[in-house]
Write an enzyme that holds these catalytic residues in place. Structure first.
Site, PDB file in Angstrom:
ATOM      1  CE  LYS A  31     -74.550  13.223  22.212  1.00 47.64           C
ATOM      2  NZ  LYS A  31     -75.414  14.155  21.516  1.00 47.64           N
ATOM      3  CE1 TYR A  48     -71.046  15.119  19.412  1.00 44.39           C
ATOM      4  CE2 TYR A  48     -70.627  16.295  21.858  1.00 44.39           C
ATOM      5  CZ  TYR A  48     -71.246  15.888  20.358  1.00 44.39           C
ATOM      6  OH  TYR A  48     -72.713  14.449  20.832  1.00 44.39           O
ATOM      7  CG  ASN A  58     -79.209  14.633  21.187  1.00 47.61           C
ATOM      8  OD1 ASN A  58     -78.492  14.515  21.780  1.00 47.61           O
ATOM      9  ND2 ASN A  58     -78.947  14.880  19.919  1.00 47.61           N
ATOM     10  CG  HIS A  63     -71.653  10.589  19.645  1.00 46.82           C
ATOM     11  ND1 HIS A  63     -71.668  11.693  18.681  1.00 46.82           N
ATOM     12  CD2 HIS A  63     -70.720  10.109  18.558  1.00 46.82           C
ATOM     13  CE1 HIS A  63     -70.749  11.372  17.441  1.00 46.82           C
ATOM     14  NE2 HIS A  63     -70.633  10.168  17.864  1.00 46.82           N
ATOM     15  CD  GLU A  78     -66.990   9.868  16.647  1.00 45.89           C
ATOM     16  OE1 GLU A  78     -67.868  10.829  15.735  1.00 45.89           O
ATOM     17  OE2 GLU A  78     -67.989   9.049  16.439  1.00 45.89           O
TER      18      GLU A  78
HETATM   19  P1  ADP Z   1     -74.841  14.009  15.211  1.00 49.20           P
HETATM   20  O1  ADP Z   1     -75.386  13.721  16.933  1.00 49.20           O
HETATM   21  O2  ADP Z   1     -77.392  13.261  15.328  1.00 49.20           O
HETATM   22  O3  ADP Z   1     -74.995  13.182  14.866  1.00 49.20           O
HETATM   23  P2  ADP Z   1     -74.868  16.443  15.234  1.00 49.20           P
HETATM   24  O4  ADP Z   1     -73.383  16.216  14.425  1.00 49.20           O
HETATM   25  O5  ADP Z   1     -75.525  17.270  13.501  1.00 49.20           O
HETATM   26  O6  ADP Z   1     -76.325  14.982  15.345  1.00 49.20           O
HETATM   27  O7  ADP Z   1     -74.906  17.231  16.654  1.00 49.20           O
HETATM   28  C1  ADP Z   1     -74.127  16.709  17.046  1.00 49.20           C
HETATM   29  C2  ADP Z   1     -74.386  17.379  18.509  1.00 49.20           C
HETATM   30  O8  ADP Z   1     -74.830  18.489  18.704  1.00 49.20           O
HETATM   31  C3  ADP Z   1     -75.975  16.971  18.893  1.00 49.20           C
HETATM   32  O9  ADP Z   1     -76.465  15.346  19.086  1.00 49.20           O
HETATM   33  C4  ADP Z   1     -76.978  17.442  19.743  1.00 49.20           C
HETATM   34  O10 ADP Z   1     -76.653  17.287  20.215  1.00 49.20           O
HETATM   35  C5  ADP Z   1     -76.194  18.699  19.644  1.00 49.20           C
HETATM   36  N1  ADP Z   1     -76.861  19.619  18.259  1.00 49.20           N
HETATM   37  C6  ADP Z   1     -76.894  19.877  16.970  1.00 49.20           C
HETATM   38  N2  ADP Z   1     -77.694  20.662  16.701  1.00 49.20           N
HETATM   39  C7  ADP Z   1     -77.822  21.249  17.763  1.00 49.20           C
HETATM   40  C8  ADP Z   1     -78.564  22.238  17.874  1.00 49.20           C
HETATM   41  N3  ADP Z   1     -79.948  23.296  17.055  1.00 49.20           N
HETATM   42  N4  ADP Z   1     -78.744  23.463  19.433  1.00 49.20           N
HETATM   43  C9  ADP Z   1     -78.124  22.488  20.166  1.00 49.20           C
HETATM   44  N5  ADP Z   1     -77.170  21.172  20.409  1.00 49.20           N
HETATM   45  C10 ADP Z   1     -77.591  20.567  19.087  1.00 49.20           C
END
Ligand code: ADP
Length: 169
Positions: free
Chosen positions: A29, A69, A132, A135, A146
């Site tokens: 990202k 997303y 984080n 992805h 995707e």
């Molecule tokens: P992952 O990326 O681990 O598959 P998710 O699909 O649940 O996780 O969420 C997608 C992305 O949304 C996360 O990687 C993160 O960047 C963001 N995200 C998830 N939960 C939160 C939150 N509570 N607050 C802000 N951003 C979030």
């Protein structure tokens, strides 16, 4: 005698002994790109033994981020997340290997870096959930969707890695 070694050259899903070969979509990202973590992250997938089959640097539009997303559109952070993903360059990749979808998620670590184990990418390199850095597809269907969203079929490069016989035996 078999003319081709097990798993060589076969496309994932083409059947036979190679059927556990999979492809997953992995993206660094904008925060990971801006922080200079591309080589660190790519090297973790490379050293594990996975094969890079597509890679490009793109700045996604907000609309494209919303498509990526779409599953999260009801979540309160959806808009901020899509703004963030479209805020700068994203390194989009496809990695191939046995079990790469599930194990790739293990390398990445838990969604919230404050809960990711040390040794994982998010555990070692990130602090908060909104930044984080990486992805990874969360299952075979998502991976397929995707990869199709981010890449044209001709951008996926099939080639034989000479290391495969040492990685898979
Ligand atoms: P992952 O990326 O681990 O598959 P998710 O699909 O649940 O996780 O969420 C997608 C992305 O949304 C996360 O990687 C993160 O960047 C963001 N995200 C998830 N939960 C939160 C939150 N509570 N607050 C802000 N951003 C979030």
């Amino acid at each position: 005698a078999r003319r081709h070694p097990r798993r060589s050259l076969h496309a994932p899903g083409s059947g036979g002994a190679c059927c556990r070969m999979e492809r997953t979509f992995i993206a660094i990202k904008p925060d990971g790109v801006q922080r200079g973590l591309i080589s660190e992250i790519v090297s973790r997938f490379e050293r594990k033994g996975y094969k890079l089959v597509a890679i490009k640097l793109v700045v996604p539009s907000k609309q494209f981020a919303e498509k990526h997303y779409h599953d999260l559109k009801e979540r309160p952070f959806f808009n901020g997340l899509c703004d963030f993903l479209s805020s700068g360059p994203v390194l989009a990749m496809v990695w191939e290997g046995e079990g790469v979808i599930k194990y790739g998620r293990k390398l990445i670590g838990a969604t919230d870096p404050s809960k990711s184990e040390p040794g994982t990418i998010r555990g070692d390199l990130a602090v908060v959930v909104g930044r984080n850095i990486i992805h990874g597809s969360d299952g075979p269907e998502t991976a397929k969707d995707e990869i199709a969203l981010w890449f044209q079929p001709k951008e996926l490069v099939s080639y034989t890695s000479n290391e495969e016989k040492w990685i898979y035996g």
